[in-house]
Enzyme design. Structure first.
Site, PDB file in Angstrom:
ATOM      1  N   CYS A  69       0.638  -1.014  -0.277  1.00 48.06           N
ATOM      2  CA  CYS A  69      -0.206  -0.046   0.219  1.00 48.06           C
ATOM      3  C   CYS A  69       0.772   1.486   0.202  1.00 48.06           C
ATOM      4  CB  CYS A  69      -0.728   0.326   1.817  1.00 48.06           C
ATOM      5  SG  CYS A  69      -2.124  -1.265   0.781  1.00 48.06           S
ATOM      6  N   CYS A 142      -2.432   3.466   3.678  1.00 51.77           N
ATOM      7  CA  CYS A 142      -3.180   2.418   3.898  1.00 51.77           C
ATOM      8  C   CYS A 142      -4.564   2.672   4.931  1.00 51.77           C
ATOM      9  CB  CYS A 142      -1.820   1.253   4.418  1.00 51.77           C
ATOM     10  SG  CYS A 142      -2.704  -0.342   5.109  1.00 51.77           S
ATOM     11  N   ASP A 143      -5.195   1.799   5.718  1.00 47.19           N
ATOM     12  CA  ASP A 143      -6.028   2.100   6.577  1.00 47.19           C
ATOM     13  C   ASP A 143      -5.548   2.627   7.168  1.00 47.19           C
ATOM     14  OD1 ASP A 143      -6.934  -0.053   4.556  1.00 47.19           O
ATOM     15  OD2 ASP A 143      -7.694  -0.781   5.877  1.00 47.19           O
ATOM     16  N   GLU A 465      -9.567  -6.142  13.646  1.00 47.61           N
ATOM     17  CA  GLU A 465     -10.765  -6.128  13.019  1.00 47.61           C
ATOM     18  C   GLU A 465     -10.607  -7.886  12.390  1.00 47.61           C
ATOM     19  OE1 GLU A 465      -9.510  -2.954   9.408  1.00 47.61           O
ATOM     20  OE2 GLU A 465      -9.024  -4.534   9.205  1.00 47.61           O
ATOM     21  N   SER A 491     -13.142  -5.153   9.492  1.00 41.81           N
ATOM     22  CA  SER A 491     -12.453  -4.929   7.297  1.00 41.81           C
ATOM     23  C   SER A 491     -12.588  -4.511   6.483  1.00 41.81           C
ATOM     24  CB  SER A 491     -11.131  -6.158   6.718  1.00 41.81           C
ATOM     25  OG  SER A 491     -10.725  -5.857   5.952  1.00 41.81           O
TER      26      SER A 491
END
Length: 578
Positions: A69, A142-143, A465, A491
């Site tokens: 990512c 990324c997240d 998650e 997620s």
């Protein structure tokens, strides 16, 4: 009585707005004889005489070889720096951290995932405030990068632009497009003996072909889209491939935009208003986005002082439909949405329908409506984004559930494909690992409500998650036959009948910590309720018998996080005001 003569009106003089000081923060660091030591240090990193008179633009890079990512973001940071320099600023690149959810998922290390959001925010605030940057460009891939960057930018409230690092291109297996979720689900399929070990390894080897964030409408693409809709990214930033000329130009333009924002004195507080958050939530729903967006939007709003609550998601969700047929619940990948025009035509559709606030200012210096004025509609041949007259779901897939199991709220992801109501018997686990083992070995059966508790922000700590167990459920063909309930998170790749963020969490005595195997649980998305069929007397009896668990970590970052983190219903933030 004679009336008093009115006093003559005082002359009012309109003050001309002074030209903004575009070196408000850097000048105290480098100007004057006494700042010679500071200048000496900066000369060593490339400053020349003329640079000391330019505004300094901090370029926050989340580059790392930890994950695909972010593996390309160093080059994007260089592009953003070049843009800022070309606009007569002086760019200074600095790094913050990233972790990989996809790699750590299902392990103890995943407890650091949500924590990393706070570390990123803290580090951006620390470097920018210490070094005296006048404006910032933050690049996330990324997240947790995205909300982490946004929280840091909000706290600083200096002219800022967020850039999304871009999405990955799809992998391929047997002429079908694949991504990281394909691998997680293949593990479940292998456990069910639907595929061989050889095929599992083939999927593993081909699913991640290069740089970029996970390829569906998972958390990274959800948050990137929300931030663009909020006005903190340049138009188009959320829907570009990680390795592309468009993404390089986006970064260069962001560097230039930071200078423009400085000159116009437009700051995050001017952009990140309540109406801008409503725009972002509207886009999250229309795209069928990740449940994590609820947690992150609450945290971002808290950081900028906007009063956003779980009930706002319900209010907006009643009138906004799901329109995009994207993974994980749908069919298309982000790369396919990019091919038809990204999210801009969808935003124009929603604006024209009165679902977006067009008067919100954005990082272009223009309003959202002005940015969208010349956007062309999607091609007529496309079938990824539905018309408002033909929605995938007439209202939000993100359903805030309350009841005797979640008095402060919980977040369900209900696409409608798995149904709108589920009643089953609780099968209780105290960790993700326990649940995954029992899903894979066949212990979990049709009709079960899998309960994974003590995985909340304090209890985990870190609110992991649950992609591994939810993917195993889908891989075993149980997606419509079991429900999944947790005080942890899911997620963006999770789908099925899943309910997370249950508050209060088990670790602070919430009802989820009082459940027993066999308790009957009903999840009703239409009534927005989640309840366990036991009496209030029985619930109180269990509460009195409950004992708080000992902290799992006594020192270090996770211990510190557990002591300071708020409830998930407040965004799981670590800096709530008194």
């Amino acid at each position: 009585m004679p009336q008093k003569k009115a006093a003559p009106a005082k002359k009012t003089t309109v003050k001309k707005q002074s030209k903004p000081n575009i070196r408000e923060f850097s000048s105290p660091v480098v100007d004057g004889i006494e700042r010679a030591p500071s200048r000496a240090m900066l000369r060593a990193v490339g400053f020349e005489d003329a640079d000391f008179k330019k505004p300094q633009i901090g370029i926050a890079s989340t580059w790392s070889m930890v994950t695909p990512c972010n593996m390309h973001i160093n080059k994007l940071a260089d592009e953003a720096a070049a843009g800022a320099d070309a606009a007569k600023g002086k760019a200074v690149i600095f790094n913050t951290i990233t972790i990989s959810d996809g790699i750590s998922m299902g392990t103890e290390g995943m407890k650091y995932s949500l924590v990393s959001r706070e570390v990123i925010a803290d580090s951006i605030e620390t470097v920018a405030a210490c070094e005296g940057f006048d404006a910032l460009v933050a690049i996330g891939g990324c997240d947790k990068n995205m909300p982490g960057c946004m929280i840091g930018l909000a706290r600083l409230n200096r002219p800022s632009v967020f850039v999304y690092g871009g999405t990955i291109m799809p992998g391929c297996h047997k002429e079908s497009k694949t991504d990281v979720v394909s691998v997680f689900e293949a593990v479940g399929a292998h456990a069910q003996k639907k595929i061989s070990k050889k095929e599992l390894i083939e999927i593993e080897k081909t699913a991640i072909p290069g740089a970029g964030s996970c390829g569906g409408m998972y958390t990274a693409n959800t948050m990137a889209s929300a931030i663009e809709a909020m006005g903190m990214s340049l138009p188009g930033s959320s829907a570009q491939a990680a390795i592309s000329a468009d993404k390089s130009k986006d970064c260069q333009d962001a560097g230039k935009a930071a200078i423009n924002l400085l000159k116009k004195n437009i700051r995050p507080k001017d952009i990140m208003t309540k109406k801008a958050f409503e725009n972002a939530i509207t886009m999250i729903i229309a795209l069928g986005g990740s449940t994590n967006a609820v947690l992150h939007m609450l945290a971002m709003a808290s950081s900028i002082g906007v009063n956003l609550k779980l009930d706002d998601f319900t209010r907006i969700g009643k009138k906004v439909p799901v329109l995009a047929d994207l993974r994980p619940s749908g069919k298309a990948m982000m790369s396919e949405l990019i091919e038809i025009g990204g999210i801009q035509p969808l935003m124009k559709m929603l604006l024209d329908a009165g679902m977006l606030h067009g008067d919100c200012i954005t990082v272009t210096g223009k309003t959202l409506a002005q940015n969208l004025a010349k956007v062309k509609p999607y091609p007529k041949s496309q079938d990824i984004v539905h018309a408002l007259s033909n929605p995938i779901k007439k209202d939000s897939h993100l359903v805030i559930l309350k009841g005797n199991l979640a008095p402060e709220g919980s977040v369900a992801k209900i696409s409608g494909k798995e149904g709108l109501k589920f009643t089953g018997k609780a099968r209780v686990f105290t960790s993700e690992e326990q649940a995954l083992k029992k899903i894979l070995d066949g212990t979990v059966k049709k009709g079960d409500v899998i309960v994974v508790r003590y995985e909340g922000p304090k209890g985990g700590p870190g609110m992991r998650e649950m992609l591994s167990p939810t993917s195993a459920i889908m891989g075993k063909g149980l997606g419509k036959d079991v429900a999944f309930l947790t005080d942890g998170r899911f997620s963006g790749g999770s789908h099925g009948f899943v309910v997370g963020h249950v508050t209060p969490e088990a670790a602070v005595g919430g009802p989820i910590g009082l459940l027993k195997n066999g308790d009957e649980i009903t999840i009703d998305a239409e009534k927005r309720e989640i309840n366990v069929k036991i009496s209030s007397t029985e619930m109180e009896k269990r509460r009195k018998a409950w004992k708080a668990p000992r902290p799992k970590y006594k020192r270090g970052l996770l211990a510190k996080y557990a002591r300071t983190v708020s409830s998930a219903s407040l965004g799981a933030v670590t800096d709530l005001p008194d």
